[in-house]
Design an enzyme around this catalytic site. Structure first.
Site, PDB file in Angstrom:
ATOM      1  N   ASP A 369       0.854  -1.185   0.000  1.00 34.26           N
ATOM      2  CA  ASP A 369       0.000   0.000   0.000  1.00 34.26           C
ATOM      3  C   ASP A 369       0.893   1.240   0.000  1.00 34.26           C
ATOM      4  O   ASP A 369       1.584   1.520   0.986  1.00 34.26           O
ATOM      5  CB  ASP A 369      -0.892  -0.028   1.250  1.00 34.26           C
ATOM      6  CG  ASP A 369      -1.928   1.084   1.265  1.00 34.26           C
ATOM      7  OD1 ASP A 369      -1.744   2.085   0.548  1.00 34.26           O
ATOM      8  OD2 ASP A 369      -2.906   0.956   2.021  1.00 34.26           O
ATOM      9  N   HIS A 370       0.870   1.967  -1.102  1.00 37.23           N
ATOM     10  CA  HIS A 370       1.780   3.117  -1.239  1.00 37.23           C
ATOM     11  C   HIS A 370       1.385   4.284  -0.331  1.00 37.23           C
ATOM     12  O   HIS A 370       2.159   5.227  -0.154  1.00 37.23           O
ATOM     13  CB  HIS A 370       1.813   3.588  -2.691  1.00 37.23           C
ATOM     14  CG  HIS A 370       3.132   4.168  -3.105  1.00 37.23           C
ATOM     15  ND1 HIS A 370       4.050   4.657  -2.210  1.00 37.23           N
ATOM     16  CD2 HIS A 370       3.699   4.346  -4.319  1.00 37.23           C
ATOM     17  CE1 HIS A 370       5.109   5.121  -2.844  1.00 37.23           C
ATOM     18  NE2 HIS A 370       4.924   4.934  -4.131  1.00 37.23           N
TER      19      HIS A 370
END
Length: 400
Positions: A369-370
Site C-alpha cells: 500500500d503506497h
C-alpha cells in the site's frame, strides 16, 4: 435547401462516429424529427431535422467519424435556398417552423409511418445496441409509444410482450457466483479499488537453503521450504514494522502490529482461502512447519472456521509449485502488503569473482500500500528477507 450539420453538443467533444441513420434519401421528414445518431467519447447524440422536406443527400456512411460543423444530410425544404439551420437556431424561428407544420398533423403521422420511426432516447438506443437488440422490434410502453429503458431491459431478458424478435443467447455452462467465490471477488474488488498498489520484484538465490534443507532431511528432519520463508519474513517484519501494519483511515493513523499473524494463501476447490498462522515470530521453524501443514490441510478439507481466517497482519502466496515467474498479488483488506513466491529454477548466475555457476533462483514480488510505505522501504524489507534465505546460518541467530 437545408444542410443538417453536426453541431456543437458541448462536453468538449469535437468529433463523433455516425452510428445510425433514421432516414434514407427520398424520405419526407418533419421539423425536429431525429435524422441521425452519433457517438462521441462521452455521450450519444441525436441530430434532429431543422426543417420539413425531402432528404436529397446523405454525405457520410455509418461508421465514419466526422467533426463538429460538418454537413451530414441535405434536405429540400422547398425554399430553393441553401440553409444551414441547426437545432441551435433562435427559438422564435423554430417556433415559427413548428407553427407552420402544426396544422398538418396527419401529414406528420404519415411521414413517421413511412420510415417506421421508433421514439427512444439516445441512451435507450445505446443499451439496445450494446445487447444486440433491434429497437425497431420493441413495443414501446412510454408516451406516444416511446421505447423506454425498461422496455429494452425486458427485451434483453426475453419478455415476449416487449419484443417480437430478440437475439437468442448462445448456450453456455454456468458456475454459480455465490458463497466463497463471490466473497473473494467482493474483497478483491474493494482492495484493488481503494488501495494504491505498488509491486516490487526481486529474486532470491535458494541454493544454500535447499542444500541445508536436504541435509536436515538426511538426518530425519523433513521441513518444508515454506517454513523457512515464514520465519525469514517474520524476522524482516519485526525490523521493518511498517509492512506489518494497517491504515486506520477513520482515525488517520497507521497501526503497527506487535504480533506477526501470517496469512497463507491456499488454493482449494472452493477458491482461494487464506488461513492465518498466528504468532509466527514466537515459534521455531519446526513448530511453524507442523502448524502450517495442519492449517493448510484444514483449508483443503473445508474444515476452517471463520476465526481461522481473521486478524492476519501479512500474507504470503506461494505459487512456486504451480509455476509462473511473476505476478502482482492483491493486498488483503486491513493489511499493508502481500508477498508472492514464484517458481524456483536452475539459472546461470555470475558470482562475485566473475565465475558463472548454476544456482537455484526464485522470483518474488511484494505488493504494498503506497499510502503506508514507500519504494525504498520495500527494497530494504525484501533485501533483509533475501539475506536471511541466501545465508540461512544468519537466520539461526534470530531463532526463538
Amino acid at each position: 435547401m437545408a444542410d443538417v450539420k453536426f453541431h456543437d453538443i458541448g462536453e468538449g467533444m469535437n468529433e463523433g462516429e455516425i452510428t445510425t441513420y433514421f432516414v434514407k434519401i427520398g424520405d419526407e421528414v418533419a421539423v425536429d424529427q431525429p435524422l441521425v445518431e452519433l457517438q462521441t467519447d462521452k455521450m450519444v447524440a441525436e441530430i434532429p431535422s431543422p426543417a420539413a422536406g425531402k432528404i436529397t443527400a446523405i454525405h457520410f456512411k455509418k461508421g465514419e467519424v466526422v467533426t463538429v460543423g460538418t454537413a451530414l444530410i441535405e434536405i429540400d425544404d422547398g425554399t430553393g435556398k441553401v440553409s444551414d439551420e441547426t437545432p441551435s437556431a433562435p427559438k422564435k424561428k423554430k417556433a415559427a417552423q413548428q407553427k407552420r407544420t402544426k396544422p398538418d398533423q396527419n401529414k406528420d403521422k404519415l411521414v413517421s409511418s413511412s420510415y417506421n420511426r421508433i421514439l427512444a432516447a439516445p441512451y435507450t438506443r445505446k443499451v439496445a445496441r450494446d445487447h444486440d437488440i433491434d429497437i425497431e422490434e420493441i413495443k414501446g410502453t412510454g408516451p406516444g409509444g416511446r421505447v423506454t429503458e425498461e422496455d429494452v431491459h425486458n427485451a434483453i431478458e426475453g419478455g415476449t410482450e416487449s419484443v417480437s424478435r430478440t437475439v437468442k443467447e448462445p448456450e453456455t455452462d454456468t458456475i454459480p457466483y455465490t458463497g466463497i467465490r463471490k466473497q473473494i471477488g467482493d474483497n478483491l474488488t474493494k482492495s484493488i479499488t481503494t488501495i494504491p498498489h505498488v509491486t516490487h520484484f526481486d529474486e532470491v538465490d535458494l541454493t544454500d537453503l535447499l542444500e541445508f534443507r536436504r541435509q536436515l532431511k538426511q538426518e530425519g528432519e523433513s521441513v518444508s521450504v515454506v517454513a523457512f520463508f515464514l520465519k525469514a519474513v517474520t524476522i524482516a517484519l519485526k525490523e521493518h514494522r511498517i509492512f506489518n501494519a494497517h491504515l486506520d483511515e477513520e482515525n488517520n493513523v497507521i497501526r503497527l502490529s506487535k504480533s506477526c499473524h501470517i496469512g497463507l494463501a491456499t488454493n482449494t476447490d472452493k477458491g482461494l482461502l487464506v488461513p492465518v498462522l498466528r504468532d509466527v515470530d514466537q515459534k521455531n521453524i519446526r513448530q511453524i512447519n507442523m502448524e502450517m501443514k495442519e492449517l493448510t490441510q484444514q483449508a483443503l478439507d473445508g474444515k476452517l472456521n471463520a476465526g481461522d481466517m481473521k486478524d492476519g497482519t501479512f500474507t504470503i502466496s506461494n505459487v512456486g509449485p504451480i509455476g509462473g515467474t511473476g505476478a502482482t498479488p492483491i493486498i488483503n483488506q486491513q493489511q499493508t502488503a502481500i508477498m508472492a513466491l514464484h517458481k524456483t529454477k536452475k539459472t546461470p548466475v555470475v558470482l562475485e569473482n566473475d565465475e558463472i555457476a548454476v544456482r537455484q533462483m526464485m522470483n518474488m514480488s511484494l505488493s504494498f500500500d503506497h499510502r503506508v510505505a514507500d519504494g525504498v522501504a520495500s527494497v530494504e524489507f525484501t533485501n533483509r528477507f533475501i539475506e536471511l534465505l541466501e545465508k540461512p546460518n544468519k537466520m539461526l541467530l534470530e531463532l526463538v
